[in-house]
Design a protein around this motif. Structure first.
Motif, PDB file in Angstrom:
ATOM      1  N   GLN A 312      17.987 -18.239 -31.076  1.00 62.67           N
ATOM      2  CA  GLN A 312      19.031 -18.969 -31.683  1.00 62.67           C
ATOM      3  C   GLN A 312      19.894 -17.670 -32.339  1.00 62.67           C
ATOM      4  OE1 GLN A 312      20.884 -22.221 -31.174  1.00 62.67           O
ATOM      5  NE2 GLN A 312      19.764 -21.466 -29.356  1.00 62.67           N
ATOM      6  N   GLU A 313      20.009 -16.361 -31.624  1.00 65.50           N
ATOM      7  CA  GLU A 313      20.845 -15.633 -32.486  1.00 65.50           C
ATOM      8  C   GLU A 313      21.357 -14.802 -31.463  1.00 65.50           C
ATOM      9  OE1 GLU A 313      17.126 -14.129 -35.766  1.00 65.50           O
ATOM     10  OE2 GLU A 313      17.345 -13.120 -33.683  1.00 65.50           O
ATOM     11  N   ILE A 314      22.592 -14.119 -31.980  1.00 62.54           N
ATOM     12  CA  ILE A 314      23.245 -13.130 -30.911  1.00 62.54           C
ATOM     13  C   ILE A 314      22.900 -11.930 -31.241  1.00 62.54           C
ATOM     14  CG2 ILE A 314      25.606 -11.870 -30.625  1.00 62.54           C
ATOM     15  CD1 ILE A 314      26.813 -14.904 -31.187  1.00 62.54           C
ATOM     16  N   VAL A 315      22.229 -10.968 -30.365  1.00 62.01           N
ATOM     17  CA  VAL A 315      21.633  -9.769 -30.540  1.00 62.01           C
ATOM     18  C   VAL A 315      22.868  -8.611 -30.102  1.00 62.01           C
ATOM     19  CG1 VAL A 315      20.198  -7.927 -29.999  1.00 62.01           C
ATOM     20  CG2 VAL A 315      19.615 -10.516 -29.968  1.00 62.01           C
ATOM     21  N   GLN A 316      23.329  -8.003 -31.237  1.00 62.00           N
ATOM     22  CA  GLN A 316      24.614  -7.045 -30.976  1.00 62.00           C
ATOM     23  C   GLN A 316      23.880  -5.701 -30.779  1.00 62.00           C
ATOM     24  OE1 GLN A 316      28.222  -7.145 -31.018  1.00 62.00           O
ATOM     25  NE2 GLN A 316      27.409  -5.208 -30.008  1.00 62.00           N
ATOM     26  N   TYR A 317      24.021  -5.006 -29.672  1.00 63.36           N
ATOM     27  CA  TYR A 317      23.377  -3.698 -29.298  1.00 63.36           C
ATOM     28  C   TYR A 317      24.240  -2.542 -29.931  1.00 63.36           C
ATOM     29  CZ  TYR A 317      20.791  -6.176 -25.851  1.00 63.36           C
ATOM     30  OH  TYR A 317      20.049  -7.227 -25.168  1.00 63.36           O
ATOM     31  N   HIS A 318      23.919  -1.734 -30.621  1.00 59.39           N
ATOM     32  CA  HIS A 318      24.337  -0.434 -31.122  1.00 59.39           C
ATOM     33  C   HIS A 318      24.108   0.821 -30.277  1.00 59.39           C
ATOM     34  CE1 HIS A 318      25.211  -2.877 -34.383  1.00 59.39           C
ATOM     35  NE2 HIS A 318      23.977  -3.040 -34.842  1.00 59.39           N
ATOM     36  N   TYR A 319      23.603   0.570 -29.027  1.00 56.86           N
ATOM     37  CA  TYR A 319      23.524   1.577 -28.068  1.00 56.86           C
ATOM     38  C   TYR A 319      23.870   1.027 -26.614  1.00 56.86           C
ATOM     39  CZ  TYR A 319      19.177  -1.432 -27.101  1.00 56.86           C
ATOM     40  OH  TYR A 319      18.605  -2.453 -26.791  1.00 56.86           O
ATOM     41  N   VAL A 320      23.914   1.751 -25.723  1.00 57.76           N
ATOM     42  CA  VAL A 320      24.617   1.288 -24.388  1.00 57.76           C
ATOM     43  C   VAL A 320      23.735   1.766 -23.230  1.00 57.76           C
ATOM     44  CG1 VAL A 320      26.297   1.184 -22.593  1.00 57.76           C
ATOM     45  CG2 VAL A 320      26.763   1.364 -25.328  1.00 57.76           C
ATOM     46  N   ASN A 321      22.908   0.724 -22.725  1.00 63.36           N
ATOM     47  CA  ASN A 321      22.003   1.094 -21.383  1.00 63.36           C
ATOM     48  C   ASN A 321      23.030   0.715 -20.526  1.00 63.36           C
ATOM     49  OD1 ASN A 321      20.036   2.011 -22.965  1.00 63.36           O
ATOM     50  ND2 ASN A 321      18.688   0.428 -22.912  1.00 63.36           N
ATOM     51  N   LEU A 322      23.625   1.702 -19.770  1.00 66.48           N
ATOM     52  CA  LEU A 322      24.695   1.197 -18.757  1.00 66.48           C
ATOM     53  C   LEU A 322      24.373   1.057 -17.419  1.00 66.48           C
ATOM     54  CD1 LEU A 322      27.847   0.875 -18.475  1.00 66.48           C
ATOM     55  CD2 LEU A 322      27.838   3.417 -17.853  1.00 66.48           C
ATOM     56  N   GLY A 323      24.369  -0.067 -16.857  1.00 62.25           N
ATOM     57  CA  GLY A 323      24.009  -0.620 -15.655  1.00 62.25           C
ATOM     58  C   GLY A 323      24.618  -0.036 -14.380  1.00 62.25           C
ATOM     59  N   ILE A 324      24.048   0.427 -13.451  1.00 60.77           N
ATOM     60  CA  ILE A 324      25.178   0.869 -12.392  1.00 60.77           C
ATOM     61  C   ILE A 324      24.558   0.005 -10.839  1.00 60.77           C
ATOM     62  CG2 ILE A 324      26.028   2.628 -10.866  1.00 60.77           C
ATOM     63  CD1 ILE A 324      26.788   2.981 -13.507  1.00 60.77           C
ATOM     64  N   ALA A 325      25.219  -0.951 -10.553  1.00 61.48           N
ATOM     65  CA  ALA A 325      24.612  -1.869  -9.460  1.00 61.48           C
ATOM     66  C   ALA A 325      24.723  -0.905  -8.195  1.00 61.48           C
ATOM     67  CB  ALA A 325      25.575  -3.071  -9.281  1.00 61.48           C
ATOM     68  N   ALA A 326      23.688  -1.152  -7.222  1.00 60.63           N
ATOM     69  CA  ALA A 326      23.310  -0.339  -6.182  1.00 60.63           C
ATOM     70  C   ALA A 326      23.037  -1.341  -5.070  1.00 60.63           C
ATOM     71  CB  ALA A 326      22.363   0.835  -6.504  1.00 60.63           C
ATOM     72  N   ALA A 327      23.548  -1.217  -3.995  1.00 60.24           N
ATOM     73  CA  ALA A 327      23.010  -1.942  -2.781  1.00 60.24           C
ATOM     74  C   ALA A 327      22.173  -1.100  -2.099  1.00 60.24           C
ATOM     75  CB  ALA A 327      24.557  -2.095  -1.890  1.00 60.24           C
TER      76      ALA A 327
END
Length: 458
Positions: A312-327
């Motif tokens: 029951q928490e909101i997790v605020q990320y201070h980093y970005v793991n940027l997802g790139i969708a790939a078919a």
């Protein structure tokens, strides 16, 4: 003759808490002699194809699972005949104080090397990194080595006998179908990787190679007169389906759209491609959109967060793991660039290109496929303008970038042909309000319309 005993090896948890895996292919046969950490099988989890190393030095007594079989974690898959003395040392030692039993564990895989009194080193980084014992989330079990190599004593000779030409399972399958010996090929891919094109070039039969490649990718060809084809739901397709259903019915999705004149970004892209600093790099519209997303997130961090229902928490990320969708032929995967916020544009371009190549070759690592914080999907490559993408599970937002089209557009009070793109944003309305989503999308569009604005935002 030295006394021997039989030791069974159970399918380990290959990471991410997966409960089952498919035996893709055995690289050994009964009667073969194997060395410690020699690759003995290719195993497909719901996320990636990985190579399984031998936990023993000895002889393969029996293979307990056929290729194509889906096996539950903990099920015996192969039996080894090993020297009894080595087995006793592994189990506890023959003299002095008893040593802890050192058999393959079900968290990670591979066997620990006996203590030689010298510091150990890693020959390669384990794809799915785990906390070390004593660290948060760590256990007292052995750290899992990477499938292709485990921890080896400093100065130990490289296991040349266990090596093979670097390639991927689909490429090896294609080579086998075409009768091509991989030992005879020199790879043209990254770090000498043998690619599909290398195999086709060696075969000299591109039409046949294309069919074999489709077969290697799992494309089912109907028989003459066949009215339907049934394919088992497994692997990436099964995981994707479960994840999308869970996401769609857990997170309240909302979507917004913005059409932008990106002519300035396309002109910038053309200049970058001519810049010597970007020589050899694949800089694309996706690269610019990715960088723009990273900048926009600094001003709108709520889109880089996670709803932790259990805590029951909101997790605020201070980093970005940027997802790139790939078919890919195996289905949709979303590998992510770790700590993308710290990368320069050339570094980001290189990282995205590497992820894309790994995905196409069917070899994204479990680490690349986990831990994403926000994602981008490029539907424009298929000639699509806009869509409503489903959130990658656990993430607050996903951006879909449409195709760049040359359209009549208002420019300086007149109508001119301009390069135009539509951006789509889906977001978790529990975490992100409409205002926050709108500001993020507006910032993203403003950057792509006038890249020079970045200096006013950072």
């Amino acid at each position: 003759m030295a006394e021997t005993v039989i030791r069974e090896f159970r399918l380990p948890d290959l990471g991410e808490g997966l409960t089952e895996s498919e035996i893709v292919a055995w690289r050994v046969s009964p009667g073969d002699t194997v060395s410690l950490n020699q690759v003995i099988a290719e195993v497909e989890t719901a996320k990636a194809v990985v190579e399984l190393p031998s936990p023993y030095s000895g002889r393969v007594a029996r293979l307990l699972a056929e290729p194509g079989t889906i096996v539950a974690v903990g099920t015996p898959i192969v039996a080894f005949e090993v020297a009894a003395e080595a087995a006793r040392l592994t189990a506890g030692g023959s003299q002095g104080a008893a040593k802890p039993k050192r058999e393959p564990n079900l968290v990670g895989y591979g066997a620990a090397i006996e203590d030689t009194g010298r510091p150990a080193r890693k020959t390669r980084a384990w794809a799915a990194s785990r906390p070390a014992p004593g660290e948060p989330g760590g256990t007292e079990q052995a750290h899992a080595p990477e499938p292709e190599a485990a921890l080896e004593p400093e100065g130990a000779p490289e296991p040349r006998a266990a090596e093979r030409p670097r390639s991927t399972p689909p490429v090896r399958k294609l080579a086998k179908d075409l009768g091509i010996d991989l030992e005879s090929l020199t790879g043209t891919g990254t770090h000498g990787l043998i690619t599909r094109d290398d195999v086709l070039a060696a075969a000299g039969t591109p039409d046949v190679g294309a069919e074999a490649a489709q077969e290697a990718a799992g494309v089912v060809r109907p028989s003459p007169g066949e009215r339907e084809t049934r394919t088992p739901i497994k692997g990436v397709r099964k995981l994707t389906a479960a994840a999308m259903v869970a996401s769609a019915f857990t997170a309240p999705h909302a979507s917004e759209f913005l059409t932008v004149d990106v002519t300035a970004s396309m002109e910038l892209l053309a200049r970058l491609r001519e810049n010597r600093a970007y020589s050899g790099l694949k800089v694309t519209p996706l690269t610019l959109v990715a960088k723009a997303v990273l900048v926009a997130l600094r001003r709108n961090p709520s889109l880089n967060s996670h709803w932790d229902e259990a805590a029951q928490e909101i997790v605020q990320y201070h980093y970005v793991n940027l997802g790139i969708a790939a078919a890919t032929p195996r289905g949709l995967v979303v590998p992510n660039v770790k700590d993308a916020q710290d990368l320069t544009l050339p570094e980001l371009a290189e990282a995205i290109a590497g992820l894309a190549q790994n995905a196409r070759d069917g070899r994204p690592t479990p680490e690349e496929l986990s831990g994403g914080t926000i994602s981008i999907t490029n539907i424009g490559v298929f000639g699509i303008d806009a869509g409503t993408p489903i959130l990658n599970p656990g993430e607050a937002a996903i951006v879909a970038m449409g195709q760049v089209r040359r359209l009549p557009w208002e420019f300086h009070g007149e109508v001119a042909l301009r390069e135009v793109m539509t951006l789509s944003l889906s977001f978790d309305h529990r975490l992100v309000d409409g205002e926050q989503a709108s500001r993020f999308l507006a910032d993203l569009g403003a950057i792509l319309a006038d890249p020079g604005l970045v200096i006013t935002m950072v």
